[in-house]
Design an enzyme around this catalytic site. Structure first.
Site, PDB file in Angstrom:
ATOM      1  N   ARG A  73      14.905  11.029  -8.838  1.00  0.00           N
ATOM      2  CA  ARG A  73      14.409  10.456  -9.582  1.00  0.00           C
ATOM      3  C   ARG A  73      15.189  11.332 -11.189  1.00  0.00           C
ATOM      4  O   ARG A  73      15.838  11.709 -10.960  1.00  0.00           O
ATOM      5  CB  ARG A  73      13.065  11.439  -9.720  1.00  0.00           C
ATOM      6  CG  ARG A  73      11.444  10.596  -8.786  1.00  0.00           C
ATOM      7  CD  ARG A  73      10.696  12.253  -8.880  1.00  0.00           C
ATOM      8  NE  ARG A  73       9.896  11.723  -7.534  1.00  0.00           N
ATOM      9  CZ  ARG A  73       9.731  11.927  -6.571  1.00  0.00           C
ATOM     10  NH1 ARG A  73      10.413  13.154  -6.376  1.00  0.00           N
ATOM     11  NH2 ARG A  73       9.392  11.841  -5.419  1.00  0.00           N
ATOM     12  N   HIS A 104      14.936   4.815 -12.241  1.00  0.00           N
ATOM     13  CA  HIS A 104      13.682   4.913 -11.268  1.00  0.00           C
ATOM     14  C   HIS A 104      14.354   3.643 -10.284  1.00  0.00           C
ATOM     15  O   HIS A 104      14.561   3.859  -9.132  1.00  0.00           O
ATOM     16  CB  HIS A 104      12.442   4.883 -11.675  1.00  0.00           C
ATOM     17  CG  HIS A 104      11.374   5.448 -10.348  1.00  0.00           C
ATOM     18  ND1 HIS A 104      11.777   6.807 -10.122  1.00  0.00           N
ATOM     19  CD2 HIS A 104      10.759   4.891  -9.730  1.00  0.00           C
ATOM     20  CE1 HIS A 104      10.830   6.793  -8.666  1.00  0.00           C
ATOM     21  NE2 HIS A 104      10.481   5.888  -8.113  1.00  0.00           N
ATOM     22  N   ARG A 162      17.084   5.067  -7.052  1.00  0.00           N
ATOM     23  CA  ARG A 162      15.849   6.082  -6.452  1.00  0.00           C
ATOM     24  C   ARG A 162      15.193   4.997  -5.025  1.00  0.00           C
ATOM     25  O   ARG A 162      15.571   4.750  -4.463  1.00  0.00           O
ATOM     26  CB  ARG A 162      14.902   6.565  -6.780  1.00  0.00           C
ATOM     27  CG  ARG A 162      13.499   7.057  -6.200  1.00  0.00           C
ATOM     28  CD  ARG A 162      12.948   7.646  -6.703  1.00  0.00           C
ATOM     29  NE  ARG A 162      12.053   8.454  -5.330  1.00  0.00           N
ATOM     30  CZ  ARG A 162      11.539   9.060  -4.887  1.00  0.00           C
ATOM     31  NH1 ARG A 162      13.049  10.045  -4.873  1.00  0.00           N
ATOM     32  NH2 ARG A 162      11.159  10.066  -3.877  1.00  0.00           N
ATOM     33  N   HIS A 197       9.133  12.391  -0.041  1.00  0.00           N
ATOM     34  CA  HIS A 197       8.198  12.223   0.110  1.00  0.00           C
ATOM     35  C   HIS A 197       7.709  13.057   0.531  1.00  0.00           C
ATOM     36  O   HIS A 197       7.742  13.074   2.008  1.00  0.00           O
ATOM     37  CB  HIS A 197       8.140  10.472   0.163  1.00  0.00           C
ATOM     38  CG  HIS A 197       8.199   9.516  -0.434  1.00  0.00           C
ATOM     39  ND1 HIS A 197       8.555   7.935  -0.239  1.00  0.00           N
ATOM     40  CD2 HIS A 197       8.665   9.527  -1.953  1.00  0.00           C
ATOM     41  CE1 HIS A 197       9.524   7.661  -1.152  1.00  0.00           C
ATOM     42  NE2 HIS A 197       9.259   8.114  -2.262  1.00  0.00           N
TER      43      HIS A 197
END
Length: 183
Positions: free
Chosen positions: A41, A135, A138, A161
Site C-alpha cells: 500500500r 494501489h 498492489r 489480508h
C-alpha cells in the site's frame, strides 16, 4: 481513461522503464519495483525504514496496515540491484541520517501525495491509458501471483489480508485456473 484498477505485467515493465535517468532514478525504480513485487500500500511504501530491509539475508519486513498480518518477504534479485544502487546514493539526500528508506530531495520521507504524483507522472510517460496510482501496483501484484498459479490462501498471506474475501478477486478472474480441467 477507463476505470481499470490494476496494471498488467507488461505495463509494469513500461512504468519502470519510464523512470528517467537522474538523481532520483534508482530511488524511483526501487520504489516502483518494491510496491509491485511486495504488493505494498502507498503508506506501507512511504513507511519503510532502512532496518526493514536486510540486504545480507535478502529479506524485507513489511508492517501491513489495515489490521493486516505483517510479513517478511524475500527480496528478488532484480529488486536487490536497485536497492543496493539506491542505498549507495541515499547519503546524498537531505536527512540521510533518518530511518526512512525513501527520502525526498528536500529532506524527510516521501509523502503519500508525492508518491501519487510520481506514479501518475511515470504512468503518463509510459503511455499507459489509465491514471496510474500506487494501489494499482498492489492489485497488479495480486493478479500476477494468481496468473503464476499461486493459490488464494498464499496470495492472502503474501498481501497480508485478514479476510479471504479481499483476496478472491485475484483468483476468481483468472481463466488460467480452469486450464487443467478436461471433460
Amino acid at each position: 481513461m477507463n476505470e481499470r484498477k490494476y496494471l498488467t505485467q507488461v505495463e509494469m515493465e513500461r512504468l519502470v522503464g519510464a523512470v528517467s535517468t537522474g538523481i532520483n532514478e534508482h530511488r524511483d525504480k526501487c520504489m516502483l519495483l518494491m510496491c509491485f513485487i511486495h504488493g505494498l500500500r502507498v503508506s506501507e511504501l512511504a513507511g519503510l525504514r532502512i532496518q526493514d530491509v536486510e540486504v545480507s539475508t535478502k529479506t524485507i519486513y513489511i508492517a501491513r496496515l489495515k489490521n493486516g498480518f505483517s510479513v517478511q518477504h524475500p527480496i528478488q534479485n532484480r529488486e536487490m540491484v536497485f536497492i543496493k544502487k539506491w542505498l549507495e546514493i541515499r547519503s546524498q539526500y537531505l536527512d540521510s541520517d533518518s530511518n526512512w528508506l525513501f527520502l525526498s530531495r528536500h529532506g524527510g520521507r516521501l509523502s503519500r501525495q508525492q508518491l501519487y504524483r510520481l506514479f501518475r507522472k511515470y504512468g503518463e510517460s509510459a503511455g499507459i491509458n489509465v491514471a496510474v496510482h500506487p494501489h494499482m501496483l498492489r492489485h497488479a501484484c495480486g493478479y500476477a501471483l494468481a496468473d503464476n498459479g499461486c493459490d488464494t490462501r498464499l496470495i492472502q498471506d503474501y498481501l497480508g489480508h485478514r479476510s479471504i474475501q479481499n483476496t478472491v478477486i485475484y483468483t476468481a478472474s483468472n481463466a488460467g485456473r480452469f486450464r487443467a480441467i478436461t471433460l
